[in-house]
Scaffold this active site. Sequence first.
Site, PDB file in Angstrom:
ATOM      1  N   THR A 118       0.815  -1.214   0.000  1.00 46.06           N
ATOM      2  CA  THR A 118       0.000   0.000   0.000  1.00 46.06           C
ATOM      3  C   THR A 118       0.849   1.265   0.000  1.00 46.06           C
ATOM      4  O   THR A 118       1.975   1.273   0.520  1.00 46.06           O
ATOM      5  CB  THR A 118      -0.880   0.013   1.265  1.00 46.06           C
ATOM      6  OG1 THR A 118      -1.451   1.309   1.435  1.00 46.06           O
ATOM      7  CG2 THR A 118      -0.088  -0.284   2.531  1.00 46.06           C
ATOM      8  N   TYR A 142      -1.623   0.371  10.173  1.00 44.59           N
ATOM      9  CA  TYR A 142      -1.916  -0.285   8.893  1.00 44.59           C
ATOM     10  C   TYR A 142      -0.682  -0.242   7.984  1.00 44.59           C
ATOM     11  O   TYR A 142      -0.240  -1.268   7.451  1.00 44.59           O
ATOM     12  CB  TYR A 142      -3.114   0.401   8.211  1.00 44.59           C
ATOM     13  CG  TYR A 142      -3.309  -0.064   6.795  1.00 44.59           C
ATOM     14  CD1 TYR A 142      -3.741  -1.363   6.526  1.00 44.59           C
ATOM     15  CD2 TYR A 142      -3.032   0.777   5.718  1.00 44.59           C
ATOM     16  CE1 TYR A 142      -3.892  -1.803   5.217  1.00 44.59           C
ATOM     17  CE2 TYR A 142      -3.181   0.341   4.418  1.00 44.59           C
ATOM     18  CZ  TYR A 142      -3.613  -0.951   4.178  1.00 44.59           C
ATOM     19  OH  TYR A 142      -3.743  -1.389   2.887  1.00 44.59           O
TER      20      TYR A 142
HETATM   21  N1  UFG Z   1     -12.594  10.860   3.750  1.00 50.41           N
HETATM   22  C1  UFG Z   1     -13.474  11.828   4.156  1.00 50.41           C
HETATM   23  N2  UFG Z   1     -14.699  11.423   4.579  1.00 50.41           N
HETATM   24  C2  UFG Z   1     -15.083  10.119   4.610  1.00 50.41           C
HETATM   25  C3  UFG Z   1     -14.157   9.131   4.191  1.00 50.41           C
HETATM   26  C4  UFG Z   1     -12.901   9.544   3.768  1.00 50.41           C
HETATM   27  O1  UFG Z   1     -13.179  13.015   4.146  1.00 50.41           O
HETATM   28  O2  UFG Z   1     -16.209   9.829   5.012  1.00 50.41           O
HETATM   29  C5  UFG Z   1     -11.256  11.275   3.311  1.00 50.41           C
HETATM   30  C6  UFG Z   1     -10.146  10.723   4.199  1.00 50.41           C
HETATM   31  O3  UFG Z   1      -9.965  11.530   5.319  1.00 50.41           O
HETATM   32  C7  UFG Z   1      -8.976  10.725   3.229  1.00 50.41           C
HETATM   33  C8  UFG Z   1      -9.620  10.480   1.856  1.00 50.41           C
HETATM   34  O4  UFG Z   1     -11.006  10.753   2.035  1.00 50.41           O
HETATM   35  O5  UFG Z   1      -8.417  11.985   3.219  1.00 50.41           O
HETATM   36  C9  UFG Z   1      -9.455   9.061   1.395  1.00 50.41           C
HETATM   37  O6  UFG Z   1      -9.851   8.197   2.445  1.00 50.41           O
HETATM   38  P1  UFG Z   1     -10.156   6.649   2.235  1.00 50.41           P
HETATM   39  O7  UFG Z   1     -10.669   6.131   3.527  1.00 50.41           O
HETATM   40  O8  UFG Z   1     -11.009   6.452   1.033  1.00 50.41           O
HETATM   41  O9  UFG Z   1      -8.749   6.022   1.866  1.00 50.41           O
HETATM   42  P2  UFG Z   1      -7.342   6.123   2.628  1.00 50.41           P
HETATM   43  O10 UFG Z   1      -6.510   7.080   1.840  1.00 50.41           O
HETATM   44  O11 UFG Z   1      -7.493   6.362   4.066  1.00 50.41           O
HETATM   45  O12 UFG Z   1      -6.794   4.636   2.513  1.00 50.41           O
HETATM   46  C10 UFG Z   1      -6.809   3.952   1.298  1.00 50.41           C
HETATM   47  C11 UFG Z   1      -6.766   2.470   1.556  1.00 50.41           C
HETATM   48  C12 UFG Z   1      -5.462   2.070   2.072  1.00 50.41           C
HETATM   49  C13 UFG Z   1      -4.334   2.647   1.272  1.00 50.41           C
HETATM   50  C14 UFG Z   1      -4.472   4.115   1.095  1.00 50.41           C
HETATM   51  C15 UFG Z   1      -3.370   4.620   0.208  1.00 50.41           C
HETATM   52  O13 UFG Z   1      -7.758   2.082   2.478  1.00 50.41           O
HETATM   53  O14 UFG Z   1      -5.407   0.667   1.972  1.00 50.41           O
HETATM   54  O15 UFG Z   1      -5.725   4.357   0.521  1.00 50.41           O
HETATM   55  O16 UFG Z   1      -3.577   5.948  -0.134  1.00 50.41           O
HETATM   56  F1  UFG Z   1      -3.187   2.447   1.910  1.00 50.41           F
END
Ligand code: UFG
Length: 325
Positions: A118, A142
């Site tokens: 990731t 993670y």
């Molecule tokens: N976000 C919001 N509101 C929500 C959900 C998410 O503002 O309700 C924001 C988060 O704060 C973040 C962005 O949207 O800034 C993306 O969040 P995600 O939860 O969609 O994804 P993440 O970036 O946290 O994580 C994902 C995968 C991981 C991977 C990562 C790499 O879950 O496995 O991308 O960038 F490592």
Amino acid sequence: MSETVFVTGGAGYIGSQCCKLLAANGYRPVTYDNMSSGRPEFVRYGPLVEGDILDGFRLDAALQEYRPKTVLHFAALIEVEESTREPILYYDVNACGTLALVEKCKEHGVEHFIFSSTAAVYGEPSVSPVKLSTPTTPINPYGWSKLMGERFLQDCAVDAGMGVTIFRYFNASGSDPDAELGVRFEGASHLIPRLISAAAEGTPFSIFGTDYDTADGTCVRDYIHVLDVANAHLAAMKSPVDAGHVRTFNIGVGRGYSVREVLESVERITETKIDLQLKDQRAGDASELVAGDIDEVVNMLGWHAEFTEIDDIVFHAWRWYCADG
Ligand code: UFG
């Protein structure tokens, strides 16, 4: 006879998409999944063995029965914020689980191990786009648990006699263009499914953090279509790696979108205005993660992303929401 490929987490979001692609390309995907979050109806491209990667007896029996040369390891816990609350669980499943699987792969003569890592291994990178040489300093359990998996593979590849491909996915998103498989909406924590649910159900959507050091203050991510991620695995299988060697790639488009830009895309595709709530930053979130060094994977595996526009990714997720509803 078609070649058997062992797919841990094959009933999940990315694993099932990969099984579909493998079957369409003449392979026999065997899914090994504990069904904790996988869906039984997604396992339609080959047999299912219900089992946990931490269950050595079950793994032994499955590897003995199917004798795969290639293992694709998707089974994992994947939520950044959850990992900050449940670190032991994340280290157990993602780190110990990977090590247990590697040990069994050695015993059963697996030749090629493809590992789902990731972008979270980069933590809060000082450069954007992130190069493969950018230091790996995760900022959440993670990311650490996946980096440990990488480390185990680096150290064990020679001993295990396996070639290893490590894919550092950026934000896997979208859904099967045929709308047969797709992302989970119920209880989802990820951005696009949450936005689509908010649009469809008329519920408010929370933006986690509007004070990041980015152009519009919200986090920037590189959204890579799930079919493109699956295609990277197929490309790796067609271009195997020598025993004892490890190669690592960033899997992304190389372009970032902010949370607000993704929100606008979902509003366009669903033709809905979403009700917003501005919240504090979420624990464990990096401000910007965009893939660099894409040339490496283009040159070595001949892979590149087909879906480079956020609207196409959102459209496929939306169509799946409508089909799955
Ligand atoms: N976000 C919001 N509101 C929500 C959900 C998410 O503002 O309700 C924001 C988060 O704060 C973040 C962005 O949207 O800034 C993306 O969040 P995600 O939860 O969609 O994804 P993440 O970036 O946290 O994580 C994902 C995968 C991981 C991977 C990562 C790499 O879950 O496995 O991308 O960038 F490592």
